[in-house]
Design a protein around this motif. Structure first.
Motif, short mmCIF file in Angstrom:
data_model
loop_
_atom_site.label_atom_id
_atom_site.label_comp_id
_atom_site.label_asym_id
_atom_site.label_seq_id
_atom_site.Cartn_x
_atom_site.Cartn_y
_atom_site.Cartn_z
N GLU A 110 -18.62 -28.54 30.48
CA GLU A 110 -19.81 -29.28 30.06
C GLU A 110 -20.54 -28.54 28.94
O GLU A 110 -21.06 -29.16 28.01
N LEU A 111 -20.57 -27.24 29.02
CA LEU A 111 -21.29 -26.46 28.02
C LEU A 111 -20.50 -26.28 26.74
O LEU A 111 -21.04 -26.46 25.63
N PHE A 112 -19.21 -25.97 26.86
CA PHE A 112 -18.42 -25.63 25.68
C PHE A 112 -17.48 -26.74 25.22
O PHE A 112 -16.92 -26.65 24.12
N GLY A 113 -17.30 -27.78 26.04
CA GLY A 113 -16.36 -28.84 25.70
C GLY A 113 -15.01 -28.58 26.34
O GLY A 113 -14.77 -27.54 26.95
N ALA A 114 -14.12 -29.56 26.20
CA ALA A 114 -12.80 -29.45 26.82
C ALA A 114 -11.74 -30.10 25.94
O ALA A 114 -12.02 -31.08 25.23
N ASP A 115 -10.55 -29.54 25.97
CA ASP A 115 -9.44 -30.11 25.22
C ASP A 115 -8.93 -31.37 25.93
O ASP A 115 -9.32 -31.67 27.07
N ALA A 116 -8.07 -32.09 25.25
CA ALA A 116 -7.46 -33.27 25.84
C ALA A 116 -6.70 -32.87 27.11
O ALA A 116 -6.13 -31.79 27.20
N GLY A 117 -6.74 -33.77 28.08
CA GLY A 117 -6.07 -33.48 29.34
C GLY A 117 -6.14 -34.70 30.24
O GLY A 117 -6.49 -35.80 29.79
N PRO A 118 -5.83 -34.54 31.52
CA PRO A 118 -5.88 -35.67 32.45
C PRO A 118 -7.26 -36.32 32.44
O PRO A 118 -8.29 -35.66 32.62
N GLY A 119 -7.28 -37.62 32.19
CA GLY A 119 -8.54 -38.35 32.17
C GLY A 119 -9.27 -38.27 30.84
O GLY A 119 -10.33 -38.87 30.69
N ARG A 120 -8.72 -37.53 29.87
CA ARG A 120 -9.36 -37.39 28.56
C ARG A 120 -8.33 -37.70 27.47
O ARG A 120 -7.30 -37.03 27.38
N ASP A 121 -8.60 -38.70 26.66
CA ASP A 121 -7.67 -39.08 25.59
C ASP A 121 -7.66 -38.06 24.46
O ASP A 121 -6.69 -37.96 23.71
N GLY A 122 -8.74 -37.32 24.32
CA GLY A 122 -8.84 -36.33 23.25
C GLY A 122 -9.86 -35.28 23.62
O GLY A 122 -10.43 -35.31 24.72
N PRO A 123 -10.13 -34.35 22.72
CA PRO A 123 -11.13 -33.31 23.00
C PRO A 123 -12.51 -33.92 23.22
O PRO A 123 -12.87 -34.92 22.59
N THR A 124 -13.28 -33.33 24.12
CA THR A 124 -14.64 -33.79 24.37
C THR A 124 -15.60 -32.67 23.98
O THR A 124 -15.39 -31.51 24.35
N PRO A 125 -16.64 -32.99 23.22
CA PRO A 125 -17.59 -31.95 22.82
C PRO A 125 -18.45 -31.51 24.01
O PRO A 125 -18.71 -32.29 24.93
#
Length: 208
Positions: A110-125
């Motif tokens: 939540e603080l730093f963001g996350a790369d694409a992965g299960p449930g995420r089509d792309g990186p999330t800020p």
């Protein structure tokens, strides 16, 4: 100590309830008529409380982190927003992360963001990226897991970070305000907070 004074000053405005991790909290920018008046409008005429507000006002826009210590309901969010609304960054975003209500295993993403992965089509800020140009408010910062504390310390030391999906680091162009119900120095003594991070966040400390 100043709970009743601040409650009267904000005329019934209650800090918002914690939001889900997927819904960052932002504040609308002040209008032309209210620019630079947010902290002044918190004053009540009580010398001790007004002195605290004046102390905070002297640090507005100086790039010094603000640490607010006080119990839930004491007006920490109202003071944080007023600090933002009186600064040059007032037209930038005010982004809050409630560390106590976000699952511990999700806080770092939540603080730093996350790369694409299960449930995420792309990186999330993360909230850091969302707050660029404005203010990041870490509510109950003492609840950050140790790994997230160390990562945040590194970002503050470097003055830059690389959001997921970005090829190059970005300058850490934001103000930081933190709130804690328990003095962080006590959490340090308990081995629950990184001391070097405390010194980075404790530019100006006030207690409500």
């Amino acid at each position: 100590l100043f709970r009743s004074s601040l409650a009267e000053a904000i005329s019934g405005v209650v800090p918002p309830a914690p939001t889900p991790a997927s819904a960052p909290t932002t504040a609308a920018p002040p209008t032309r008529e209210t620019e630079g008046m947010a902290l002044a409008r918190l004053c009540t005429g009580e010398p001790a409380f007004d002195g605290l507000v004046d102390k905070v006002r002297r640090f507005v826009g100086r790039g010094i982190p603000l640490l607010i210590v006080g119990e839930s309901g004491s007006g920490r969010t109202a003071l944080a927003r007023a600090f933002h609304d009186d600064a040059d960054r007032r037209h930038g975003p005010f982004v809050a992360l409630h560390c106590a209500s976000t699952p511990a295993d999700a806080l770092e993403a939540e603080l730093f963001g996350a790369d694409a992965g299960p449930g995420r089509d792309g990186p999330t800020p993360g909230r850091l990226a969302q707050a660029l140009g404005g203010t990041l408010f870490l509510h109950e910062v003492g609840e950050l897991p140790a790994a997230a504390q160390r990562r945040l310390l590194n970002v503050l030391q470097q003055g830059q970070f690389t959001p997921p999906g970005q090829g190059a680091p970005l300058p850490l162009d934001l103000a930081i305000v933190c709130a804690s119900g328990q003095p962080l120095i006590e959490r340090i003594a308990q081995g629950r907070f990184v001391e070097d991070l405390y010194h980075r966040l404790n530019g100006l400390s006030v207690r409500l």
